[in-house]
Design an enzyme around this catalytic site. Structure first.
Site, mmCIF file in Angstrom:
data_model
loop_
_atom_site.group_PDB
_atom_site.id
_atom_site.type_symbol
_atom_site.label_atom_id
_atom_site.label_comp_id
_atom_site.label_asym_id
_atom_site.label_seq_id
_atom_site.Cartn_x
_atom_site.Cartn_y
_atom_site.Cartn_z
ATOM 1 C CB THR A 37 -0.944 0.008 1.221
ATOM 2 O OG1 THR A 37 -1.807 -1.119 1.147
ATOM 3 C CG2 THR A 37 -1.789 1.272 1.259
ATOM 4 C CE1 TYR A 51 -3.997 -0.100 -1.209
ATOM 5 C CE2 TYR A 51 -5.819 0.884 -0.002
ATOM 6 C CZ TYR A 51 -4.727 0.045 -0.048
ATOM 7 O OH TYR A 51 -4.374 -0.666 1.072
ATOM 8 C CB THR A 117 -0.076 -3.573 6.216
ATOM 9 O OG1 THR A 117 -1.294 -3.572 5.454
ATOM 10 C CG2 THR A 117 0.551 -2.187 6.168
ATOM 11 C CG ASP A 118 -2.894 -7.750 3.572
ATOM 12 O OD1 ASP A 118 -3.293 -6.887 4.372
ATOM 13 O OD2 ASP A 118 -3.515 -8.053 2.528
ATOM 14 C CE LYS A 190 -3.763 -4.743 7.847
ATOM 15 N NZ LYS A 190 -3.718 -4.859 6.376
ATOM 16 C CD GLU A 310 -8.455 -25.752 26.902
ATOM 17 O OE1 GLU A 310 -9.120 -26.771 26.624
ATOM 18 O OE2 GLU A 310 -8.872 -24.839 27.639
#
Length: 353
Positions: A37, A51, A117-118, A190, A310
Protein backbone atom coordinates in the site's frame (compact mmCIF):
# COMPACT_ATOMS: atom_id res chain seq x y z
CA UNK A 1 43.71 41.27 1.73
CA UNK A 2 41.46 39.11 -0.41
CA UNK A 3 39.85 40.59 -3.49
CA UNK A 4 36.03 40.36 -3.59
CA UNK A 5 36.33 37.53 -6.12
CA UNK A 6 38.89 35.65 -3.99
CA UNK A 7 36.71 36.12 -0.92
CA UNK A 8 33.79 34.53 -2.78
CA UNK A 9 35.95 31.56 -3.78
CA UNK A 10 37.11 31.05 -0.18
CA UNK A 11 33.56 31.27 1.15
CA UNK A 12 32.34 28.85 -1.51
CA UNK A 13 35.11 26.41 -0.59
CA UNK A 14 34.31 26.65 3.12
CA UNK A 15 30.64 26.11 2.40
CA UNK A 16 31.40 23.04 0.31
CA UNK A 17 33.61 21.64 3.07
CA UNK A 18 30.90 22.25 5.64
CA UNK A 19 28.27 20.57 3.48
CA UNK A 20 30.60 17.67 2.86
CA UNK A 21 31.27 17.25 6.57
CA UNK A 22 27.54 17.45 7.27
CA UNK A 23 26.84 14.76 4.67
CA UNK A 24 29.58 12.60 6.14
CA UNK A 25 27.90 12.83 9.55
CA UNK A 26 24.65 11.44 8.18
CA UNK A 27 24.00 7.70 8.40
CA UNK A 28 23.76 5.75 5.17
CA UNK A 29 20.37 4.05 4.86
CA UNK A 30 19.27 1.73 2.06
CA UNK A 31 15.55 1.47 1.33
CA UNK A 32 14.53 -1.88 -0.14
CA UNK A 33 11.10 -1.63 -1.73
CA UNK A 34 8.81 -4.63 -2.10
CA UNK A 35 5.49 -3.00 -3.01
CA UNK A 36 2.36 -2.85 -0.89
CA UNK A 37 0.00 0.00 0.00
CA UNK A 38 2.85 2.40 0.72
CA UNK A 39 3.55 2.12 -3.02
CA UNK A 40 -0.14 2.19 -3.91
CA UNK A 41 -2.38 4.65 -5.76
CA UNK A 42 -6.10 5.27 -5.65
CA UNK A 43 -8.47 6.79 -8.19
CA UNK A 44 -8.92 9.94 -6.09
CA UNK A 45 -8.02 11.61 -2.81
CA UNK A 46 -11.01 10.12 -0.98
CA UNK A 47 -10.01 6.55 -1.91
CA UNK A 48 -8.21 5.50 1.25
CA UNK A 49 -9.43 1.88 1.31
CA UNK A 50 -9.98 1.10 -2.37
CA UNK A 51 -6.82 1.41 -4.45
CA UNK A 52 -4.18 -0.57 -6.32
CA UNK A 53 -1.12 -1.51 -4.30
CA UNK A 54 2.46 -1.85 -5.57
CA UNK A 55 2.35 0.88 -8.24
CA UNK A 56 4.90 3.51 -7.19
CA UNK A 57 8.62 2.64 -7.67
CA UNK A 58 11.16 3.24 -4.92
CA UNK A 59 12.79 6.27 -6.54
CA UNK A 60 9.46 8.10 -6.57
CA UNK A 61 8.81 7.10 -2.97
CA UNK A 62 12.11 8.64 -1.91
CA UNK A 63 11.56 11.83 -3.94
CA UNK A 64 8.08 12.23 -2.42
CA UNK A 65 9.62 12.65 1.04
CA UNK A 66 12.43 15.21 0.56
CA UNK A 67 12.84 15.48 4.34
CA UNK A 68 14.63 12.11 4.25
CA UNK A 69 17.74 13.96 3.11
CA UNK A 70 17.79 15.86 6.40
CA UNK A 71 18.28 12.71 8.49
CA UNK A 72 20.21 10.29 6.28
CA UNK A 73 21.97 9.69 3.00
CA UNK A 74 19.37 7.49 1.33
CA UNK A 75 19.41 5.25 -1.70
CA UNK A 76 16.82 2.75 -2.85
CA UNK A 77 16.50 -0.65 -4.51
CA UNK A 78 13.36 -2.21 -5.97
CA UNK A 79 13.49 -5.83 -4.80
CA UNK A 80 9.87 -6.74 -5.61
CA UNK A 81 6.76 -4.85 -6.63
CA UNK A 82 3.95 -7.01 -5.26
CA UNK A 83 1.10 -6.96 -2.78
CA UNK A 84 2.32 -8.67 0.38
CA UNK A 85 -0.44 -11.30 0.45
CA UNK A 86 1.39 -12.78 -2.55
CA UNK A 87 4.69 -13.24 -0.67
CA UNK A 88 6.10 -16.76 -0.77
CA UNK A 89 8.93 -18.54 1.03
CA UNK A 90 11.09 -17.83 -2.02
CA UNK A 91 10.47 -14.09 -1.62
CA UNK A 92 11.46 -14.27 2.05
CA UNK A 93 14.72 -16.03 1.24
CA UNK A 94 15.63 -13.63 -1.56
CA UNK A 95 14.89 -10.57 0.55
CA UNK A 96 16.74 -11.93 3.56
CA UNK A 97 19.87 -12.72 1.57
CA UNK A 98 19.91 -9.23 0.04
CA UNK A 99 19.56 -7.62 3.47
CA UNK A 100 22.34 -9.81 4.85
CA UNK A 101 24.65 -8.77 2.02
CA UNK A 102 23.91 -5.08 2.55
CA UNK A 103 24.38 -5.35 6.31
CA UNK A 104 27.95 -6.55 5.72
CA UNK A 105 28.84 -3.38 3.79
CA UNK A 106 30.74 -0.72 5.72
CA UNK A 107 28.92 2.04 3.84
CA UNK A 108 25.49 0.85 5.07
CA UNK A 109 24.39 1.86 8.57
CA UNK A 110 20.77 0.73 8.43
CA UNK A 111 18.19 -0.83 6.17
CA UNK A 112 14.51 0.02 5.63
CA UNK A 113 12.11 -2.38 3.93
CA UNK A 114 8.88 -0.96 2.54
CA UNK A 115 6.28 -3.71 2.63
CA UNK A 116 2.60 -4.40 2.28
CA UNK A 117 0.89 -4.63 5.65
CA UNK A 118 -0.93 -7.95 5.14
CA UNK A 119 2.15 -10.11 5.76
CA UNK A 120 4.58 -7.46 7.05
CA UNK A 121 4.62 -9.11 10.50
CA UNK A 122 5.64 -12.46 8.98
CA UNK A 123 8.53 -10.98 7.01
CA UNK A 124 9.69 -8.98 10.04
CA UNK A 125 9.77 -12.12 12.19
CA UNK A 126 11.55 -14.14 9.50
CA UNK A 127 14.29 -11.51 9.19
CA UNK A 128 14.49 -11.28 12.98
CA UNK A 129 15.22 -15.02 13.07
CA UNK A 130 17.72 -15.28 10.25
CA UNK A 131 19.74 -12.12 9.48
CA UNK A 132 22.94 -11.92 11.53
CA UNK A 133 23.56 -8.23 12.14
CA UNK A 134 23.27 -5.62 14.88
CA UNK A 135 22.54 -2.91 12.32
CA UNK A 136 18.94 -1.67 12.41
CA UNK A 137 16.53 -3.35 10.01
CA UNK A 138 13.21 -1.52 9.95
CA UNK A 139 10.06 -2.60 8.14
CA UNK A 140 7.48 -0.01 7.23
CA UNK A 141 4.19 0.17 5.38
CA UNK A 142 1.06 2.26 5.27
CA UNK A 143 -2.66 1.77 5.59
CA UNK A 144 -3.51 4.43 3.00
CA UNK A 145 -2.02 5.01 -0.45
CA UNK A 146 -0.02 8.17 -1.03
CA UNK A 147 -2.82 9.56 -3.21
CA UNK A 148 -5.31 9.63 -0.30
CA UNK A 149 -6.11 12.50 2.02
CA UNK A 150 -4.27 12.03 5.33
CA UNK A 151 -2.00 9.39 3.78
CA UNK A 152 0.25 7.87 6.43
CA UNK A 153 3.04 6.51 4.26
CA UNK A 154 5.27 9.60 4.10
CA UNK A 155 5.60 10.04 7.86
CA UNK A 156 5.93 6.30 8.39
CA UNK A 157 8.78 6.18 5.87
CA UNK A 158 10.47 9.21 7.42
CA UNK A 159 10.26 7.64 10.88
CA UNK A 160 11.59 4.33 9.58
CA UNK A 161 14.65 6.04 8.09
CA UNK A 162 15.19 7.92 11.37
CA UNK A 163 15.16 4.64 13.29
CA UNK A 164 17.31 2.78 10.75
CA UNK A 165 19.96 5.48 10.91
CA UNK A 166 20.04 5.68 14.70
CA UNK A 167 22.86 4.25 16.79
CA UNK A 168 20.41 3.65 19.65
CA UNK A 169 18.40 1.24 17.45
CA UNK A 170 21.34 -1.10 17.00
CA UNK A 171 21.13 -4.57 18.52
CA UNK A 172 17.39 -4.43 19.12
CA UNK A 173 16.47 -6.89 16.40
CA UNK A 174 14.23 -6.27 13.42
CA UNK A 175 11.84 -3.38 14.06
CA UNK A 176 8.57 -2.11 12.62
CA UNK A 177 7.93 1.65 12.41
CA UNK A 178 4.24 2.45 11.94
CA UNK A 179 1.92 5.14 13.28
CA UNK A 180 4.75 6.81 15.29
CA UNK A 181 5.45 3.55 17.17
CA UNK A 182 8.55 1.35 17.14
CA UNK A 183 7.56 -2.28 17.63
CA UNK A 184 9.57 -5.48 17.83
CA UNK A 185 9.28 -7.46 14.62
CA UNK A 186 8.75 -10.58 16.73
CA UNK A 187 5.82 -9.21 18.71
CA UNK A 188 3.90 -6.92 16.40
CA UNK A 189 0.81 -7.96 14.45
CA UNK A 190 -1.74 -6.33 12.21
CA UNK A 191 -4.75 -6.15 14.48
CA UNK A 192 -7.18 -4.06 12.43
CA UNK A 193 -7.64 -3.01 8.82
CA UNK A 194 -8.77 0.36 7.39
CA UNK A 195 -7.38 2.37 10.35
CA UNK A 196 -3.85 3.76 10.54
CA UNK A 197 -3.24 2.32 14.02
CA UNK A 198 -3.29 -1.17 12.53
CA UNK A 199 -0.14 -2.57 14.13
CA UNK A 200 0.22 -3.38 17.80
CA UNK A 201 1.88 -5.80 20.19
CA UNK A 202 0.13 -7.24 23.21
CA UNK A 203 3.36 -6.53 25.14
CA UNK A 204 3.45 -2.91 24.02
CA UNK A 205 5.78 -1.00 21.68
CA UNK A 206 9.50 -0.72 22.24
CA UNK A 207 9.33 3.02 21.75
CA UNK A 208 8.12 5.93 19.67
CA UNK A 209 9.44 8.35 17.06
CA UNK A 210 8.43 11.97 17.65
CA UNK A 211 9.65 14.74 15.35
CA UNK A 212 12.65 12.76 14.20
CA UNK A 213 13.78 11.53 17.61
CA UNK A 214 13.56 8.03 19.10
CA UNK A 215 12.19 7.44 22.58
CA UNK A 216 12.73 3.92 23.97
CA UNK A 217 10.78 2.27 26.78
CA UNK A 218 11.71 -1.43 26.67
CA UNK A 219 13.99 -3.88 24.87
CA UNK A 220 13.45 -7.34 23.32
CA UNK A 221 14.35 -10.35 25.49
CA UNK A 222 13.89 -13.21 23.00
CA UNK A 223 16.78 -14.40 20.82
CA UNK A 224 17.14 -12.57 17.52
CA UNK A 225 19.44 -11.56 14.64
CA UNK A 226 23.11 -11.84 15.74
CA UNK A 227 22.16 -14.14 18.62
CA UNK A 228 20.11 -16.51 16.46
CA UNK A 229 21.12 -20.08 15.66
CA UNK A 230 19.55 -19.66 12.21
CA UNK A 231 21.53 -17.95 9.45
CA UNK A 232 20.04 -16.67 6.20
CA UNK A 233 23.41 -17.13 4.46
CA UNK A 234 23.18 -20.87 5.09
CA UNK A 235 19.45 -21.18 4.45
CA UNK A 236 18.33 -22.23 0.97
CA UNK A 237 14.91 -23.66 1.75
CA UNK A 238 12.14 -23.44 4.32
CA UNK A 239 10.25 -26.45 5.58
CA UNK A 240 6.70 -26.88 4.32
CA UNK A 241 4.37 -25.87 7.13
CA UNK A 242 0.62 -25.29 6.89
CA UNK A 243 -2.06 -23.86 9.20
CA UNK A 244 -5.32 -25.57 10.14
CA UNK A 245 -8.00 -23.29 11.57
CA UNK A 246 -10.09 -24.37 14.54
CA UNK A 247 -13.74 -23.34 14.89
CA UNK A 248 -17.12 -24.70 15.87
CA UNK A 249 -18.24 -27.66 13.73
CA UNK A 250 -14.73 -27.93 12.23
CA UNK A 251 -14.25 -30.87 9.88
CA UNK A 252 -11.72 -33.43 11.09
CA UNK A 253 -10.53 -34.05 7.55
CA UNK A 254 -9.06 -30.55 7.10
CA UNK A 255 -5.74 -31.44 8.73
CA UNK A 256 -5.56 -34.73 6.86
CA UNK A 257 -5.95 -33.00 3.50
CA UNK A 258 -3.05 -30.65 4.22
CA UNK A 259 -0.87 -33.46 5.52
CA UNK A 260 -1.30 -35.32 2.25
CA UNK A 261 0.63 -32.51 0.57
CA UNK A 262 3.76 -33.69 2.37
CA UNK A 263 4.04 -30.96 5.00
CA UNK A 264 6.60 -31.29 7.81
CA UNK A 265 4.44 -29.52 10.38
CA UNK A 266 0.89 -28.36 10.95
CA UNK A 267 0.07 -25.29 13.02
CA UNK A 268 -3.33 -25.82 14.62
CA UNK A 269 -4.84 -22.35 15.08
CA UNK A 270 -7.15 -23.34 17.89
CA UNK A 271 -9.83 -21.54 19.81
CA UNK A 272 -9.18 -20.18 23.32
CA UNK A 273 -6.02 -21.69 24.79
CA UNK A 274 -5.16 -23.47 21.56
CA UNK A 275 -8.07 -25.88 22.01
CA UNK A 276 -8.49 -28.82 19.63
CA UNK A 277 -11.93 -30.32 18.93
CA UNK A 278 -12.37 -33.91 20.12
CA UNK A 279 -12.89 -35.22 16.58
CA UNK A 280 -9.68 -33.51 15.38
CA UNK A 281 -7.44 -34.87 18.15
CA UNK A 282 -7.11 -38.44 16.74
CA UNK A 283 -6.33 -37.03 13.27
CA UNK A 284 -3.48 -34.93 14.66
CA UNK A 285 -2.28 -37.89 16.74
CA UNK A 286 -2.18 -40.03 13.62
CA UNK A 287 -0.23 -37.40 11.71
CA UNK A 288 2.28 -37.05 14.55
CA UNK A 289 2.79 -40.83 14.47
CA UNK A 290 3.75 -40.42 10.81
CA UNK A 291 6.38 -37.81 11.64
CA UNK A 292 4.41 -34.57 11.10
CA UNK A 293 5.11 -32.04 13.85
CA UNK A 294 1.96 -30.65 15.50
CA UNK A 295 2.09 -27.13 16.96
CA UNK A 296 -0.81 -25.81 19.02
CA UNK A 297 -1.38 -22.08 18.53
CA UNK A 298 -4.44 -19.92 19.17
CA UNK A 299 -6.30 -17.55 16.89
CA UNK A 300 -7.40 -15.28 19.73
CA UNK A 301 -5.61 -11.91 19.44
CA UNK A 302 -3.76 -11.98 22.79
CA UNK A 303 -2.53 -14.29 25.52
CA UNK A 304 -0.43 -17.42 25.09
CA UNK A 305 -0.91 -21.16 24.84
CA UNK A 306 -0.13 -23.12 28.01
CA UNK A 307 1.58 -26.46 27.58
CA UNK A 308 -0.36 -29.48 28.88
CA UNK A 309 -3.39 -27.36 29.65
CA UNK A 310 -6.13 -27.90 27.05
CA UNK A 311 -4.32 -30.94 25.68
CA UNK A 312 -1.75 -33.42 27.13
CA UNK A 313 1.06 -32.18 24.92
CA UNK A 314 3.70 -34.34 26.60
CA UNK A 315 1.62 -37.45 25.98
CA UNK A 316 0.89 -36.59 22.36
CA UNK A 317 4.41 -35.28 21.66
CA UNK A 318 2.98 -31.96 20.47
CA UNK A 319 4.51 -28.48 20.63
CA UNK A 320 2.91 -25.24 21.83
CA UNK A 321 3.47 -21.92 20.07
CA UNK A 322 3.62 -19.93 23.33
CA UNK A 323 2.56 -16.32 22.49
CA UNK A 324 3.17 -16.50 18.74
CA UNK A 325 0.09 -16.22 16.55
CA UNK A 326 -0.49 -18.95 13.94
CA UNK A 327 1.16 -17.09 11.05
CA UNK A 328 4.30 -16.37 13.07
CA UNK A 329 4.32 -19.91 14.42
CA UNK A 330 4.38 -21.07 10.79
CA UNK A 331 7.42 -18.90 10.08
CA UNK A 332 9.34 -20.17 13.12
CA UNK A 333 8.51 -23.81 12.42
CA UNK A 334 9.46 -23.41 8.74
CA UNK A 335 12.85 -21.99 9.72
CA UNK A 336 13.52 -24.41 12.58
CA UNK A 337 12.56 -27.52 10.62
CA UNK A 338 14.86 -26.59 7.74
CA UNK A 339 17.53 -28.30 9.84
CA UNK A 340 17.35 -31.61 11.75
CA UNK A 341 15.63 -31.74 15.13
CA UNK A 342 12.93 -33.50 17.13
CA UNK A 343 9.82 -32.17 18.88
CA UNK A 344 11.76 -31.38 22.07
CA UNK A 345 14.16 -29.21 20.12
CA UNK A 346 11.28 -27.55 18.31
CA UNK A 347 9.62 -26.74 21.64
CA UNK A 348 12.89 -25.25 22.89
CA UNK A 349 12.98 -23.03 19.82
CA UNK A 350 9.46 -21.80 20.51
CA UNK A 351 10.40 -20.92 24.10
CA UNK A 352 13.61 -19.10 23.12
CA UNK A 353 12.47 -17.17 20.05
Amino acid sequence: MFSPFSRKLVLAGLTALALGAHAADKPNVVILATGGTIAGAGAGTVNSASYQSAKVPVDKLIVSVPELGNVASVRGEQVFQIASESFTNAHLLQLGKRISALAKQKDVDGIVVTHGTDTLEETAFFLNLTVHTDKPIVLVGSMRPGTAMSADGSLNLYNAVVVAGSADAQGKGVLVAMNDQIDAGRDVSKSINIKTNAFASQWGPLGMVVEGRNYWFRAPVKRHTSNSEFDIDKLDRLAEVEIVYGYGNVAAANAQVLAERGVQAIIHAGTGNGSVADRVVPVLQGLRAKGVQIVRAAHVPAGFVLRNAEQPDDKYDWVVAHDLNPQKARILAAVALSQPGDSKNLQRVFWEY
